[in-house]
Scaffold this active site. Structure first.
Site, mmCIF file in Angstrom:
data_model
loop_
_atom_site.group_PDB
_atom_site.id
_atom_site.type_symbol
_atom_site.label_atom_id
_atom_site.label_comp_id
_atom_site.label_asym_id
_atom_site.label_seq_id
_atom_site.Cartn_x
_atom_site.Cartn_y
_atom_site.Cartn_z
ATOM 1 N N GLU A 1 37.634 53.604 46.580
ATOM 2 C CA GLU A 1 37.711 52.668 45.461
ATOM 3 C C GLU A 1 36.688 53.071 44.404
ATOM 4 O O GLU A 1 35.532 53.331 44.722
ATOM 5 C CB GLU A 1 37.449 51.226 45.915
ATOM 6 C CG GLU A 1 38.589 50.637 46.709
ATOM 7 C CD GLU A 1 38.554 49.119 46.815
ATOM 8 O OE1 GLU A 1 37.724 48.458 46.155
ATOM 9 O OE2 GLU A 1 39.393 48.595 47.568
ATOM 10 N N HIS B 1 38.085 47.691 39.300
ATOM 11 C CA HIS B 1 38.038 48.559 40.467
ATOM 12 C C HIS B 1 39.451 49.012 40.811
ATOM 13 O O HIS B 1 40.433 48.475 40.304
ATOM 14 C CB HIS B 1 37.342 47.901 41.656
ATOM 15 C CG HIS B 1 38.117 46.817 42.332
ATOM 16 N ND1 HIS B 1 38.226 45.544 41.824
ATOM 17 C CD2 HIS B 1 38.825 46.818 43.486
ATOM 18 C CE1 HIS B 1 38.952 44.804 42.644
ATOM 19 N NE2 HIS B 1 39.339 45.552 43.664
ATOM 20 N N HIS C 1 42.485 50.083 43.702
ATOM 21 C CA HIS C 1 43.040 49.825 45.028
ATOM 22 C C HIS C 1 43.831 51.058 45.455
ATOM 23 O O HIS C 1 44.985 51.215 45.060
ATOM 24 C CB HIS C 1 43.951 48.597 45.004
ATOM 25 C CG HIS C 1 43.246 47.300 45.156
ATOM 26 N ND1 HIS C 1 43.926 46.113 45.309
ATOM 27 C CD2 HIS C 1 41.929 46.984 45.194
ATOM 28 C CE1 HIS C 1 43.056 45.125 45.425
ATOM 29 N NE2 HIS C 1 41.836 45.638 45.351
ATOM 30 N N ASP D 1 38.184 40.572 47.608
ATOM 31 C CA ASP D 1 37.924 40.462 46.169
ATOM 32 C C ASP D 1 37.578 39.024 45.798
ATOM 33 O O ASP D 1 36.639 38.778 45.036
ATOM 34 C CB ASP D 1 39.128 40.927 45.350
ATOM 35 C CG ASP D 1 39.388 42.425 45.461
ATOM 36 O OD1 ASP D 1 38.451 43.189 45.757
ATOM 37 O OD2 ASP D 1 40.555 42.827 45.251
#
Length: 145
Positions: free
Chosen positions: A22, A83, A85, A96
């Site tokens: 990530e 971010h 995935h 999250d």
């Protein structure tokens, strides 16, 4: 969230660069009079997670301070985080939600499948922090003179 194609491209690129882990960073910009986050720049960060980096990311207080300093030099504020995935959809996970801290921030997620960036989504945290709510991504047409 209001932004530009170049900001979205940079988020996608960071997700591809970090794959299979990530990638994460900060959204820099301003808040409009009606409360929307206008994202005009990014501040890349290092995923500080020591394990499970393909499914988790971590930002430290120092990362937030660095992003805030970078924003201030540009006359901006930190208005959110982003971010990636890897090989998962661009929707918030339970983790999250558990780790989100700032209602009012925009949380952007880019899905990256086999190293290729795909969907980019934006979310906002409910005031009681019980859920994420989908946030539209607006990319206004360039102004012509």
């Amino acid at each position: 969230m209001i932004t530009t194609p170049s900001v979205l491209d940079a988020i996608r690129q960071h997700g591809a660069d970090a794959y299979p882990e990530e990638g994460c960073g900060f959204l820099l910009g301003t808040v409009t009079d009606d409360g929307e986050n206008h994202v005009t720049a990014l501040h890349r960060a290092t995923n500080r997670r020591s394990e499970r980096r393909t499914r988790r990311y971590e930002l430290t207080a120092d990362d937030y301070r660095d992003a805030d300093a970078a924003a201030q030099t540009q006359g901006l504020d930190v208005v959110g985080v982003y971010h990636s995935h890897p090989d998962h959809p661009a929707r918030p996970s339970e983790t999250d939600l558990e780790e989100a801290t700032f209602p009012g921030f925009t949380y952007v997620i880019v899905s990256v499948h086999e190293g290729t960036p795909d969907e980019v989504t934006a979310w906002t945290l409910a005031p009681d922090r019980s859920e994420f709510r989908r946030e539209d991504i607006a990319v206004p047409a360039p102004k012509t003179i």
